[in-house]
Scaffold this motif. Structure first.
Motif, PDB file in Angstrom:
ATOM      1  N   LYS A 171      33.781 -37.501   5.179  1.00 53.31           N
ATOM      2  CA  LYS A 171      34.011 -37.443   6.128  1.00 53.31           C
ATOM      3  C   LYS A 171      35.239 -36.949   6.532  1.00 53.31           C
ATOM      4  O   LYS A 171      35.533 -36.294   7.486  1.00 53.31           O
ATOM      5  CB  LYS A 171      33.716 -38.629   7.032  1.00 53.31           C
ATOM      6  CG  LYS A 171      32.198 -38.859   7.167  1.00 53.31           C
ATOM      7  CD  LYS A 171      31.290 -37.802   7.791  1.00 53.31           C
ATOM      8  CE  LYS A 171      30.007 -37.892   7.833  1.00 53.31           C
ATOM      9  NZ  LYS A 171      29.072 -36.837   8.559  1.00 53.31           N
ATOM     10  N   PRO A 179      37.119 -42.314  18.113  1.00 57.74           N
ATOM     11  CA  PRO A 179      36.837 -41.029  18.908  1.00 57.74           C
ATOM     12  C   PRO A 179      36.931 -41.360  20.460  1.00 57.74           C
ATOM     13  O   PRO A 179      36.220 -42.219  20.903  1.00 57.74           O
ATOM     14  CB  PRO A 179      35.675 -40.475  18.444  1.00 57.74           C
ATOM     15  CG  PRO A 179      35.008 -41.152  17.614  1.00 57.74           C
ATOM     16  CD  PRO A 179      35.678 -42.580  17.474  1.00 57.74           C
ATOM     17  N   LYS A 230      36.982 -35.123  10.252  1.00 56.57           N
ATOM     18  CA  LYS A 230      36.268 -36.191  10.814  1.00 56.57           C
ATOM     19  C   LYS A 230      35.805 -35.944  12.287  1.00 56.57           C
ATOM     20  O   LYS A 230      34.700 -36.583  12.568  1.00 56.57           O
ATOM     21  CB  LYS A 230      37.376 -37.239  10.833  1.00 56.57           C
ATOM     22  CG  LYS A 230      37.149 -38.575  11.506  1.00 56.57           C
ATOM     23  CD  LYS A 230      38.092 -39.533  11.642  1.00 56.57           C
ATOM     24  CE  LYS A 230      38.044 -40.659  12.506  1.00 56.57           C
ATOM     25  NZ  LYS A 230      38.397 -40.101  14.228  1.00 56.57           N
ATOM     26  N   ASP A 231      36.508 -35.365  13.194  1.00 65.04           N
ATOM     27  CA  ASP A 231      36.127 -35.001  14.363  1.00 65.04           C
ATOM     28  C   ASP A 231      35.825 -36.307  15.246  1.00 65.04           C
ATOM     29  O   ASP A 231      36.578 -37.263  15.420  1.00 65.04           O
ATOM     30  CB  ASP A 231      35.004 -34.015  14.334  1.00 65.04           C
ATOM     31  CG  ASP A 231      34.800 -33.415  15.735  1.00 65.04           C
ATOM     32  OD1 ASP A 231      35.647 -33.115  16.655  1.00 65.04           O
ATOM     33  OD2 ASP A 231      33.524 -33.033  16.033  1.00 65.04           O
ATOM     34  N   ASN A 232      34.390 -36.464  15.673  1.00 66.35           N
ATOM     35  CA  ASN A 232      34.145 -37.736  16.639  1.00 66.35           C
ATOM     36  C   ASN A 232      33.384 -38.640  15.625  1.00 66.35           C
ATOM     37  O   ASN A 232      32.689 -39.599  16.177  1.00 66.35           O
ATOM     38  CB  ASN A 232      33.265 -37.446  17.744  1.00 66.35           C
ATOM     39  CG  ASN A 232      34.101 -36.617  18.608  1.00 66.35           C
ATOM     40  OD1 ASN A 232      35.289 -37.057  18.904  1.00 66.35           O
ATOM     41  ND2 ASN A 232      33.431 -35.678  19.169  1.00 66.35           N
ATOM     42  N   TYR A 233      33.396 -38.711  14.212  1.00 66.49           N
ATOM     43  CA  TYR A 233      32.876 -39.469  13.408  1.00 66.49           C
ATOM     44  C   TYR A 233      33.637 -40.610  13.234  1.00 66.49           C
ATOM     45  O   TYR A 233      34.862 -40.846  13.280  1.00 66.49           O
ATOM     46  CB  TYR A 233      32.395 -38.958  11.915  1.00 66.49           C
ATOM     47  CG  TYR A 233      31.962 -39.726  11.219  1.00 66.49           C
ATOM     48  CD1 TYR A 233      30.278 -39.800  11.055  1.00 66.49           C
ATOM     49  CD2 TYR A 233      32.096 -40.807  10.211  1.00 66.49           C
ATOM     50  CE1 TYR A 233      29.384 -40.600  10.553  1.00 66.49           C
ATOM     51  CE2 TYR A 233      31.251 -41.470   9.415  1.00 66.49           C
ATOM     52  CZ  TYR A 233      30.032 -41.452   9.767  1.00 66.49           C
ATOM     53  OH  TYR A 233      29.356 -42.258   8.684  1.00 66.49           O
ATOM     54  N   GLU A 234      32.944 -42.195  13.217  1.00 67.39           N
ATOM     55  CA  GLU A 234      33.763 -43.355  12.884  1.00 67.39           C
ATOM     56  C   GLU A 234      33.634 -43.440  11.530  1.00 67.39           C
ATOM     57  O   GLU A 234      32.773 -43.775  10.762  1.00 67.39           O
ATOM     58  CB  GLU A 234      33.138 -44.498  13.716  1.00 67.39           C
ATOM     59  CG  GLU A 234      33.221 -44.281  15.275  1.00 67.39           C
ATOM     60  CD  GLU A 234      32.651 -45.407  15.826  1.00 67.39           C
ATOM     61  OE1 GLU A 234      32.883 -46.649  15.514  1.00 67.39           O
ATOM     62  OE2 GLU A 234      31.841 -45.253  16.692  1.00 67.39           O
ATOM     63  N   ILE A 235      34.927 -43.614  10.797  1.00 67.07           N
ATOM     64  CA  ILE A 235      34.979 -43.737   9.401  1.00 67.07           C
ATOM     65  C   ILE A 235      34.999 -45.183   9.012  1.00 67.07           C
ATOM     66  O   ILE A 235      35.571 -46.150   9.856  1.00 67.07           O
ATOM     67  CB  ILE A 235      36.101 -43.045   8.792  1.00 67.07           C
ATOM     68  CG1 ILE A 235      37.503 -43.347   9.254  1.00 67.07           C
ATOM     69  CG2 ILE A 235      35.834 -41.590   8.721  1.00 67.07           C
ATOM     70  CD1 ILE A 235      38.672 -42.741   8.766  1.00 67.07           C
ATOM     71  N   ILE A 252      31.673 -42.741   1.883  1.00 66.64           N
ATOM     72  CA  ILE A 252      31.205 -41.995   3.362  1.00 66.64           C
ATOM     73  C   ILE A 252      32.733 -41.288   3.799  1.00 66.64           C
ATOM     74  O   ILE A 252      32.856 -40.297   4.316  1.00 66.64           O
ATOM     75  CB  ILE A 252      30.717 -42.785   4.182  1.00 66.64           C
ATOM     76  CG1 ILE A 252      29.381 -43.313   3.712  1.00 66.64           C
ATOM     77  CG2 ILE A 252      30.727 -42.376   5.526  1.00 66.64           C
ATOM     78  CD1 ILE A 252      28.646 -44.299   4.714  1.00 66.64           C
ATOM     79  N   THR A 253      33.693 -42.295   3.728  1.00 67.13           N
ATOM     80  CA  THR A 253      35.053 -42.223   4.216  1.00 67.13           C
ATOM     81  C   THR A 253      35.665 -40.787   3.382  1.00 67.13           C
ATOM     82  O   THR A 253      36.280 -39.941   4.016  1.00 67.13           O
ATOM     83  CB  THR A 253      36.034 -43.309   3.973  1.00 67.13           C
ATOM     84  OG1 THR A 253      35.558 -44.547   4.744  1.00 67.13           O
ATOM     85  CG2 THR A 253      37.387 -42.957   4.322  1.00 67.13           C
ATOM     86  N   LYS A 303      33.348 -41.551  22.608  1.00 68.74           N
ATOM     87  CA  LYS A 303      32.692 -42.789  22.361  1.00 68.74           C
ATOM     88  C   LYS A 303      33.433 -43.978  22.883  1.00 68.74           C
ATOM     89  O   LYS A 303      33.024 -44.884  23.396  1.00 68.74           O
ATOM     90  CB  LYS A 303      32.346 -43.153  20.996  1.00 68.74           C
ATOM     91  CG  LYS A 303      31.405 -42.157  20.405  1.00 68.74           C
ATOM     92  CD  LYS A 303      31.082 -42.466  18.996  1.00 68.74           C
ATOM     93  CE  LYS A 303      30.137 -41.487  18.309  1.00 68.74           C
ATOM     94  NZ  LYS A 303      29.885 -41.836  16.864  1.00 68.74           N
TER      95      LYS A 303
END
Length: 197
Positions: A137, A64, A98-103, A133-134, A67
């Motif tokens: 998300k 993202p 997903k937006d600002n999430y780190e997969i 999680i992936t 970050k």
């Protein structure tokens, strides 16, 4: 999720980065970048593998921007995702969710295709809990995508096809033709050994 191998970045992005005041927001040739990413991915979404349509796709920052501002113009951090605009009542998925999430699993990972399994009814399953999680998300298990995968699988479950015809059918589907992959490439690739028995 199909592995994406990064290629040559567009000249417009290289030139833009040379400007000392360059940012992602003031990069004027995003259509050029989106076209390069789409072509690099074989015209399928970086996450769900739906066919990419120019009017319904967007540039996705894997890490993202908020970050990792230093990665905002890094071609190795840029992908093309489906679902540019969200219609009322439509579930979010892929880059929008997903937006600002780190997969934890990226389509740039060499082994990303091995982390998921698929069933004949279009479902996607992680090989273990940490990869779930992936899926969550990115919304890869929403009914809309399950149904689209199921529809992609159905032509291969045809009792009238001989084993030889089925092998040819699958092989042709998995070929990159005119720089394009068929939608849900990794799904069909995963199911190939089970379809041909």
């Amino acid at each position: 999720m199909k592995q994406i191998k990064k290629g040559k970045e567009p000249d417009s992005l290289v030139a833009h980065r040379q400007n000392s005041h360059s940012t992602y927001d003031n990069y004027k040739q995003k259509a050029d970048l989106r076209d390069s990413l789409t072509k690099e991915q074989g015209y399928i979404c970086c996450y769900c593998e739906r066919e990419l349509i120019a009017t319904d796709s967007h540039i996705e920052h894997l890490l993202p921007q908020e970050k990792y501002p230093e990665k905002a113009l890094d071609f190795s951090n840029l992908l093309c995702s489906c679902q540019k605009d969200i219609k009322r009542g439509e579930p979010r998925h892929c880059g929008n969710l997903k937006d600002n999430y780190e997969i934890p699993i990226s389509p740039l990972d060499a082994d990303c295709e091995k982390y998921f399994t698929y069933t004949y009814d279009g479902n996607i399953k992680p090989i273990d809990e940490k990869f779930e999680i992936t899926i969550n998300k990115l919304g890869l298990d929403i009914p809309k995508l399950i149904d689209l995968r199921k529809k992609a699988i159905e032509p291969f479950i045809d009792d009238s096809l001989t084993e030889e015809e089925l092998i040819k059918f699958i092989s042709k589907y998995l070929e990159k033709i005119d720089e394009k992959y068929s939608p849900f490439h990794a799904t069909i690739k995963h199911l190939k050994p089970f379809l041909v028995c």
